[in-house]
Write an enzyme that holds these catalytic residues in place. Structure first.
Site, mmCIF file in Angstrom:
data_model
loop_
_atom_site.group_PDB
_atom_site.id
_atom_site.type_symbol
_atom_site.label_atom_id
_atom_site.label_comp_id
_atom_site.label_asym_id
_atom_site.label_seq_id
_atom_site.Cartn_x
_atom_site.Cartn_y
_atom_site.Cartn_z
ATOM 1 N N SER B 87 24.166 30.088 -8.629
ATOM 2 C CA SER B 87 23.850 30.223 -7.210
ATOM 3 C C SER B 87 25.131 30.398 -6.398
ATOM 4 O O SER B 87 25.912 31.279 -6.681
ATOM 5 C CB SER B 87 23.049 28.989 -6.779
ATOM 6 O OG SER B 87 22.456 29.199 -5.531
ATOM 7 N N ASP B 209 12.788 35.553 -8.236
ATOM 8 C CA ASP B 209 13.670 34.542 -7.658
ATOM 9 C C ASP B 209 13.582 34.649 -6.140
ATOM 10 O O ASP B 209 13.954 35.661 -5.558
ATOM 11 C CB ASP B 209 15.112 34.782 -8.141
ATOM 12 C CG ASP B 209 16.098 33.726 -7.634
ATOM 13 O OD1 ASP B 209 15.740 32.996 -6.683
ATOM 14 O OD2 ASP B 209 17.201 33.631 -8.186
ATOM 15 N N HIS B 237 14.881 30.027 -9.168
ATOM 16 C CA HIS B 237 16.295 30.248 -8.905
ATOM 17 C C HIS B 237 17.173 29.529 -9.927
ATOM 18 O O HIS B 237 18.378 29.668 -9.918
ATOM 19 C CB HIS B 237 16.592 29.735 -7.478
ATOM 20 C CG HIS B 237 17.961 30.070 -6.993
ATOM 21 N ND1 HIS B 237 18.450 31.358 -6.972
ATOM 22 C CD2 HIS B 237 18.952 29.289 -6.499
ATOM 23 C CE1 HIS B 237 19.683 31.351 -6.488
ATOM 24 N NE2 HIS B 237 20.011 30.107 -6.197
#
Lengths: 437, 258
Positions: B87, B209, B237
């Site tokens: 991320s 996602d 995610h």
């Protein structure tokens, strides 16, 4: 008005209809017929079952009603996260889903559902991973409860919380500003002397009562003072302000140290009479150039000066410390000096200190000596330990001495619970002497 | 910081994203440990990091976090590092690799996004208002958590019982720090930095996602010269949790060739 519990003692049931009519078979029958299926569909909370990727496989009527969507729109077509607001979806992806995977359950998470008509419903969500016989996760069960009231309350709580934070910040700014007005913004540069000061503020929200100042007189001499007003906060700050300006004015009127303290004592006695006495401890000093260099009492201090003479007077204040040029330390007490502001005819005495090149005079408030030593919360640092500290430190210049005491104060940690003011004046060694060691 | 796996193996440095801590890697670590020296850490402000290290100014930009990554590499004398950033940490890795390319043998960007907010033709997936909504979500949830969590994080030895009452034993964060991290994460724009990356790079993305959609992963892949991309058939995610085998395999495959 009255309590409606318990059976009607008369058994007659004169109107009202609230009392349980004993033996009403119809009610019991209705209760017994409440099926698990109906409880699922019309429970007072939303039920949702999803695949591990969030795809909805089962949903109860309560939830479809809240969402304003048909079962067909949801089952197999949407994921749980699709029911949330965008912010909620972000929260779901970054917090909710990872925690659920790692822990197998997660409870009481505040999210918002987005209904078909665009309205938002604040809810609390609890999820549980159902596993098969082999421990493998199969699906996710979720219960959703209406949290409109709670959210309204929370919003109010957050607002109040922010307000408190803002107020505290405002108070601290105010206290810091006020504190600054009670101290010189920078110490004056005194020709031929090295001076340094440090002020430790114990509390960000309360103005401390310690003060100091250093200023020139018209005839080339300099005066300084350092003291401690009893108490803290706004009332103490008002006294501190009065004391500081009275000391400066009194010095102009008559710079004799005993006269200065007597005049301050008179002002405090006049100002705070009756049941609101205000008093302080002060040490006051008058710096005269060394008679040996420029003649008795004449001319300003210059870097060539061989030293200076300081006449000290103090009322109720811890004694000044002399860090001798040849090492070692000594207290310079002014015996008998009484607290300033308590009695009308307070008695003050003086002590004269010769400051040689390399010598430094250290003044402090009792925040330093009253600090508790870490590890032994009952033991105060005390004058004896301070003396040993100073003796080990000497010889030291004013800046070095204040830095060392600042480090000492920091080492007390939480044991230092009061304000502490430090002021040091030293005659620097001449470079020739320095070269000679 | 946690070090495990083969002491003499090539180094994998795993950096978690916003919302959790180094626990995020627990399902992939056993596989990675077989061949690599695996180094995991908590970003300052997350997990068991030292609260005293927190500085809202420093961590208001991803550069502050990138400095930490480089400091960890220097402190632990890590060389030829394959950095795996999930991320927001993907972009932290990009910044670190631009600053000290000699330190890194490879970059694995797991569900990366260089910019979360839509901008002209670029679709990040979110508007500024969406991000504000997330911050509100954080506030309302920490309201329930903070009372129990903050003292533990702040190291409150007088009240050990608080530690046992934790709602969640993973992903502890102080609310104030999380808020700053959220701001830094979701309001950063690192699109221009991608072209500067000279380190061999693998982009791993998920088919579904909500935070970093496939076209954002493709954008990253296209902008980083010579990068490769793997799209996992996974949802969410956090593929290291939802598809740990496939994620570990992609990392191992890439890192073994370095």
């Amino acid at each position: 008005m009255m309590c409606a519990s318990g059976a009607d003692p008369d058994g007659g049931g004169t109107g009202g209809g609230d009392g349980p009519p004993g033996g009403d078979v119809a009610v019991f029958a209705a209760l017994l017929e409440d099926s698990a299926e109906d409880l699922y569909e019309n429970a007072p909370c939303g039920y949702l079952s999803t695949l591990l990727d969030g795809t909805i496989v089962k949903v109860n009527a309560t939830l479809t009603t809240w969402l304003g969507r048909s079962r067909e729109e949801l089952v197999g077509r949407r994921r749980f996260a699709d029911l949330l607001t965008v912010g909620g979806r972000l929260y779901h992806e970054t917090h909710f889903a990872p925690l659920l995977t790692m822990q197998g359950e997660i409870g009481g998470v505040a999210l918002e559902l987005k209904a078909a008509d665009g309205t938002r419903l604040p809810v609390l969500v609890t999820s549980l991973v159902k596993t098969g016989g082999d421990g493998q996760p199969l699906l996710i069960r979720t219960t959703i409860t209406d949290a409109r009231d709670r959210r309204a309350y929370e919003v109010e709580l957050m607002r109040a919380h922010r307000e408190v934070d803002a107020e505290r910040e405002r108070l601290q700014r105010l206290a810091t500003t006020l504190q600054r007005t009670l101290l010189p913004p920078t110490l004056s540069r005194v020709p031929g002397l090295e001076v340094a000061a440090y002020y430790h503020i114990a509390s960000a929200d309360r103005v401390g009562g310690d003060f100091y100042d250093l200023f020139p007189l018209a005839d080339g001499r300099w005066a300084f003072f350092l003291g401690d007003v009893c108490g803290k906060g706004v009332a103490a700050a008002a006294v501190t302000s009065l004391v500081r300006y009275t000391l400066r004015a009194a010095t102009v009127y008559d710079p004799d140290p005993v006269a200065v303290l007597r005049n301050l004592n008179t002002v405090l006695n006049h100002e705070y009479q009756g049941d609101d006495p205000r008093f302080c401890t002060v040490i006051f000093g008058l710096i005269s150039p060394d008679p040996g260099s420029d003649g008795p009492g004449s001319g300003p201090l210059t870097p060539d000066a061989l030293g200076c003479t300081i006449v000290l007077a103090a009322g109720g204040h811890p004694p000044a410390l002399l860090l001798r040029a040849d090492g070692g330390a000594e207290f310079r007490p002014t015996p008998g000096g009484q607290l300033v502001g308590v009695i009308p005819d307070a008695h003050f005495t003086t002590s004269t200190v010769r400051l040689e090149p390399g010598g430094t005079l250290l003044l402090y408030t009792d925040g330093l000596t009253e600090a508790r030593v870490p590890g032994s919360m009952a033991d105060r640092f005390g004058e004896e330990a301070l003396f040993d500290f100073a003796a080990a430190l000497a010889p030291a210049g004013a800046r070095a001495a204040v830095d060392a005491v600042t480090d000492l104060l920091a080492s007390f940690g939480a044991g230092l619970d009061d304000d502490a003011a430090i002021l040091a004046l030293g005659v620097p060694r001449r470079s020739a002497e320095e070269a000679a060691g | 910081m946690l070090v495990s796996g083969r002491e003499d193996g090539p180094v994998l440095l795993l950096a978690h994203g916003f919302g959790c801590d180094l626990n995020m890697w627990r399902l992939v670590v056993p596989v990675l440990e077989e061949r690599f020296k695996v180094v995991r850490f908590d970003h300052v402000g997350a997990g068991r990091s030292d609260p005293a290290a927190w500085d809202p100014e420093r961590y208001a930009t991803l550069a502050g976090y990138a400095d930490d990554v480089l400091a960890i590499c220097a402190e632990a004398e890590l060389r030829d590092v394959v950095f795996v950033g999930h991320s927001v940490s993907a972009m932290i890795g990009v910044l670190a690799a631009i600053r000290e390319p000699e330190r890194f043998a490879g970059l694995v960007l797991l569900t990366p996004s260089p910019c979360y907010i839509d901008d002209g033709d670029y679709r990040g997936g979110f508007s500024r208002a969406d991000i504000e909504e997330l911050l509100d979500s954080l506030d309302s949830n920490y309201l329930g958590w903070s009372a129990a969590m903050a003292p533990v994080i702040m190291g409150n030895p007088e009240r050990p019982e608080l530690g046992e009452e934790l709602t969640n034993s993973f992903c502890r964060t102080d609310p104030k720090m999380a808020r700053v991290f959220a701001h830094t994460t979701f309001l950063s724009d690192n699109r221009a930095d991608l072209a500067e990356v000279g380190t061999p790079t693998l982009v791993i993305q998920c088919r579904h996602d909500a935070i970093a959609p496939p076209e954002v992963g493709r954008f990253v892949h296209e902008r980083i010269p010579g990068s490769r991309m793997v799209t996992l058939d996974a949802t969410g995610h956090c593929p290291q949790l939802s598809a740990p085998e496939a994620t570990a395999e992609a990392i191992v495959d890439f890192a073994s060739r370095r």
